[in-house]
Write a protein that holds these residues in place. Structure first.
Motif, PDB file in Angstrom:
ATOM      1  N   VAL A 197       0.840  -1.196   0.000  1.00  0.00           N
ATOM      2  CA  VAL A 197       0.000   0.000   0.000  1.00  0.00           C
ATOM      3  C   VAL A 197       0.874   1.245   0.000  1.00  0.00           C
ATOM      4  O   VAL A 197       1.857   1.335   0.745  1.00  0.00           O
ATOM      5  CB  VAL A 197      -0.912   0.001   1.248  1.00  0.00           C
ATOM      6  N   ILE A 201      -3.408  -0.903   8.155  1.00  0.00           N
ATOM      7  CA  ILE A 201      -2.734  -1.690   7.123  1.00  0.00           C
ATOM      8  C   ILE A 201      -2.281  -3.035   7.681  1.00  0.00           C
ATOM      9  O   ILE A 201      -2.454  -4.081   7.045  1.00  0.00           O
ATOM     10  CB  ILE A 201      -1.554  -0.890   6.536  1.00  0.00           C
ATOM     11  N   ARG A 255      -1.863  -6.286   5.217  1.00  0.00           N
ATOM     12  CA  ARG A 255      -1.203  -5.678   4.059  1.00  0.00           C
ATOM     13  C   ARG A 255       0.158  -5.149   4.497  1.00  0.00           C
ATOM     14  O   ARG A 255       0.471  -5.070   5.682  1.00  0.00           O
ATOM     15  CB  ARG A 255      -2.062  -4.529   3.501  1.00  0.00           C
ATOM     16  N   LEU A 257      -9.741  -1.685   2.363  1.00  0.00           N
ATOM     17  CA  LEU A 257      -8.845  -0.771   3.072  1.00  0.00           C
ATOM     18  C   LEU A 257      -9.575   0.512   3.465  1.00  0.00           C
ATOM     19  O   LEU A 257      -9.464   0.989   4.605  1.00  0.00           O
ATOM     20  CB  LEU A 257      -7.645  -0.460   2.182  1.00  0.00           C
TER      21      LEU A 257
END
Length: 483
Positions: free
Chosen positions: A357, A375, A380, A450
């Motif tokens: 990301v 995150i 992620r 997200l």
């Protein structure tokens, strides 16, 4: 999820929407489609404007250059220059500066020059800068000179930026939000060859001397022994367009609000015959962002009630200079200082699911620590470095940041700078930006997840308490110099 995202993009980027140009039938279809989707999801109208409901009116001013004229005197003698060798443009309808002395200000790198030095004079500035200098600084330097009192700015171009390039760019229409201070500021541009002709017979007979002087640490501005007359006019058109604003009410709206936004506009027909494809459909830029925002709203509306209100904003005029975001900031549905966090979505779907990301605005707001937690929670990874910040000024976040609203863009697309740059070079603002042209809906679905988790985190006062807003960013003085 992926099928829903695909359906949104294919609809919004279809030829039937004709490129989503503000003030056209394409706008009507776009806003009607989005408003129906948001209403069905369960959002409320969010403008707080009686009689407007979902649609916040935005009036844009389009100004297109018409007349460009310049002449010069050395003493009382007129200087003969080639026709059309100086290009003059104004931010207003008509601007005229007559027989004003030319003041050489070098590279104009100092933060300010005194009003006493500039008053009643035309600032003559070198376009070239030392190696490694931000190329955006040219317009900023001219802006500082005009703000400080120069009657006009004459930029001496170099081999990096020719007069033909400037004319091609600046002859295009410029835009501003109606009611903003526009003024009647004049900028002019001249080639090196014409500058040599202009300087002939003065104590500063060569451009090389000007460049040598400007590079000196002891440089101070000086008069060139010549005067200039500059005139420019523009043609004005008014465009009526709209932002779309929806709201998901929270249980404790007094705790502030979270904002999620994406721009809806694109360029309409952007090519001419005999090209086969005339429409800039804007699938990635930014039907993809609208799809992500819409499915984020759907997921949040179906989930547990949030504490803070969540506003959803689709802006107009982003492609014309972030103008819808400017209009929103100038007339928001709630005071801007009640927006605790804002998340922009622009040009997603460039990478598959599971990629790192990126954050456009990394290190520039107090949002980073909780973003990092989200995150990690979604399993992620955060892309290393801050390369995505190269795009900070090119999207709506920039406007809100200038108004002290902590705003970022968090997306896996910006975690892959190579892929973003390839899109910018090959597809961006071209008719080839179409639905099905390399869009990865699995990556878009990742971005929906997200955004949902980001909103849930920042809408919870226990997880995010409003912190200290960073000092204003450098170079954020508001200006509207068009065209």
């Amino acid at each position: 999820m992926e099928l829903a995202l695909k359906a949104h993009v294919e609809t919004l980027a279809s030829d039937d929407f004709d490129g989503r140009e503000p003030g056209t039938e394409g706008e009507t279809k776009t806003l009607r489609y989005l408003a129906r989707q948001w209403f069905d999801i369960g959002l409320e109208a969010g403008t707080n404007i009686p009689g407007s409901g979902w649609f916040a009116p935005v009036e844009l001013v389009e100004r297109e250059p018409v007349l460009s004229r310049a002449s010069f005197l050395r003493g009382r003698k007129r200087v003969t220059l080639p026709a059309d060798s100086v290009f003059v443009v104004t931010s207003g309808l008509r601007s005229l500066v007559q027989d004003a002395p030319l003041l050489f200000v070098g590279q104009a790198m100092a933060p300010t020059l005194s009003r006493a030095e500039l008053a009643g004079r035309v600032a003559v500035m070198l376009d070239s800068l030392p190696d490694g200098t931000d190329p955006l600084r040219g317009s900023e330097r001219a802006g500082r000179l005009l703000d400080a009192g120069a009657l006009a700015v004459l930029t001496v171009l170099d081999d990096e930026r020719g007069l033909e390039d400037v004319i091609a760019r600046r002859r295009r229409a410029g835009y501003a939000v109606a009611g903003d201070r526009i003024g009647n500021e004049i900028e002019a541009f001249v080639s090196p060859t014409t500058t040599e002709l202009l300087l002939a017979g003065t104590p500063y007979a060569t451009l090389a001397k000007l460049r040598t002087d400007a590079a000196s640490s002891a440089f101070v501005p000086y008069l060139l022994g010549a005067a200039g007359t500059f005139e420019a006019t523009s043609r004005e058109t008014r465009i009526k367009t709209h932002n779309l604003i929806g709201r998901l009410p929270g249980r404790n709206p007094g705790a502030g609000a979270v904002l999620v936004l994406a721009h809806w506009d694109h360029f309409g027909e952007c090519a001419a015959a005999p090209a086969e494809d005339l429409i800039c459909n804007g699938a990635i830029d930014n039907a993809s962002g609208l799809a992500v925002v819409t499915e984020t709203a759907r997921a949040l509306a179906k989930g547990r009630p949030l504490e803070r209100d969540v506003y959803f904003l689709a802006t107009t005029g982003e492609e014309l200079g972030l103008l819808g975001a400017i209009a929103f900031a100038e007339n928001p549905p709630i005071p801007l200082d009640r927006i605790v966090a804002a998340f922009n979505v622009d040009s997603t779907g460039l990478v598959p699911a599971g990629r790192p990301v990126g954050i456009v605005g990394k290190g520039m707001t107090p949002l980073d620590p909780l973003i990092g937690e989200v995150i990690r929670k979604t399993k992620r990874r955060l892309a290393p470095g801050d390369g995505a910040n190269a795009y900070i000024r090119r999207q709506d976040s920039w406007v809100l940041m200038r108004h002290d609203v902590p705003t970022v863009m968090v997306s896996s697309s910006y975690g892959d700078m190579e892929r973003i740059e390839r899109f910018m070079e090959d597809t961006y603002h071209r008719p080839t930006d179409q639905a099905g042209a390399g869009i990865d809906y699995s990556g878009m679905a990742d971005d929906v997840q997200l955004q949902v988790e980001l909103v849930r985190a920042f809408a919870d006062p226990k997880r995010y308490r409003v912190g200290q807003i960073p000092a204003p960013l450098p170079g954020t003085q508001k200006r509207n110099l068009t065209p």
